[in-house]
Design a protein around this motif. Structure first.
Motif, short mmCIF file in Angstrom:
data_model
loop_
_atom_site.label_atom_id
_atom_site.label_comp_id
_atom_site.label_asym_id
_atom_site.label_seq_id
_atom_site.Cartn_x
_atom_site.Cartn_y
_atom_site.Cartn_z
N GLU A 10 -31.91 -37.10 -10.59
CA GLU A 10 -31.31 -36.24 -9.57
C GLU A 10 -32.39 -35.51 -8.78
O GLU A 10 -32.28 -35.35 -7.56
N GLN B 72 -34.07 -37.91 -6.34
CA GLN B 72 -33.19 -38.15 -5.20
C GLN B 72 -33.19 -36.94 -4.26
O GLN B 72 -33.32 -37.09 -3.05
N ALA B 73 -33.06 -35.74 -4.82
CA ALA B 73 -33.03 -34.53 -4.00
C ALA B 73 -34.34 -34.34 -3.26
O ALA B 73 -34.35 -33.97 -2.08
N GLU B 74 -35.46 -34.57 -3.94
CA GLU B 74 -36.76 -34.42 -3.29
C GLU B 74 -36.94 -35.45 -2.19
O GLU B 74 -37.53 -35.16 -1.16
N GLY B 75 -36.40 -36.65 -2.38
CA GLY B 75 -36.46 -37.68 -1.35
C GLY B 75 -35.64 -37.31 -0.14
O GLY B 75 -36.04 -37.55 1.01
N GLU B 76 -34.49 -36.67 -0.37
CA GLU B 76 -33.64 -36.23 0.74
C GLU B 76 -34.32 -35.12 1.53
O GLU B 76 -34.26 -35.10 2.76
N VAL B 77 -34.99 -34.23 0.86
CA VAL B 77 -35.70 -33.14 1.54
C VAL B 77 -36.83 -33.72 2.37
O VAL B 77 -37.03 -33.34 3.52
N THR B 78 -37.56 -34.69 1.81
CA THR B 78 -38.65 -35.33 2.54
C THR B 78 -38.12 -36.07 3.77
O THR B 78 -38.72 -35.99 4.85
N ALA B 79 -37.01 -36.76 3.62
CA ALA B 79 -36.44 -37.51 4.74
C ALA B 79 -35.97 -36.57 5.85
O ALA B 79 -36.11 -36.87 7.03
N GLU B 80 -35.42 -35.42 5.48
CA GLU B 80 -34.95 -34.45 6.47
C GLU B 80 -36.13 -33.85 7.23
O GLU B 80 -36.01 -33.52 8.41
#
Length: 59
Positions: free
Chosen positions: A46, A49-57
């Protein structure tokens, strides 16, 4: 009231990885530590995934 269970403080994937590695003794996961290991793996996934979403944003 929230329907999401409280998992305590949010930890980074790196911190969770360190905890996961610390459970292994001489390359073996003791049977009595397996439930803790499994719970940490879920938290680690989790966090990744969350860190990847922050990076993508941020991109």
């Amino acid at each position: 009231m929230s329907s999401t269970p409280d998992r305590g403080p949010v930890r980074s994937a790196a911190e969770l990885n360190k905890l996961l590695r610390g459970l292994w003794v001489d390359g073996v996961l003791p049977a009595d530590r397996r439930p803790e290991y499994e719970a940490l793996v879920v938290q680690w996934a989790e966090a990744v995934q969350a860190e990847g979403e922050v990076t993508a944003e941020a991109a």
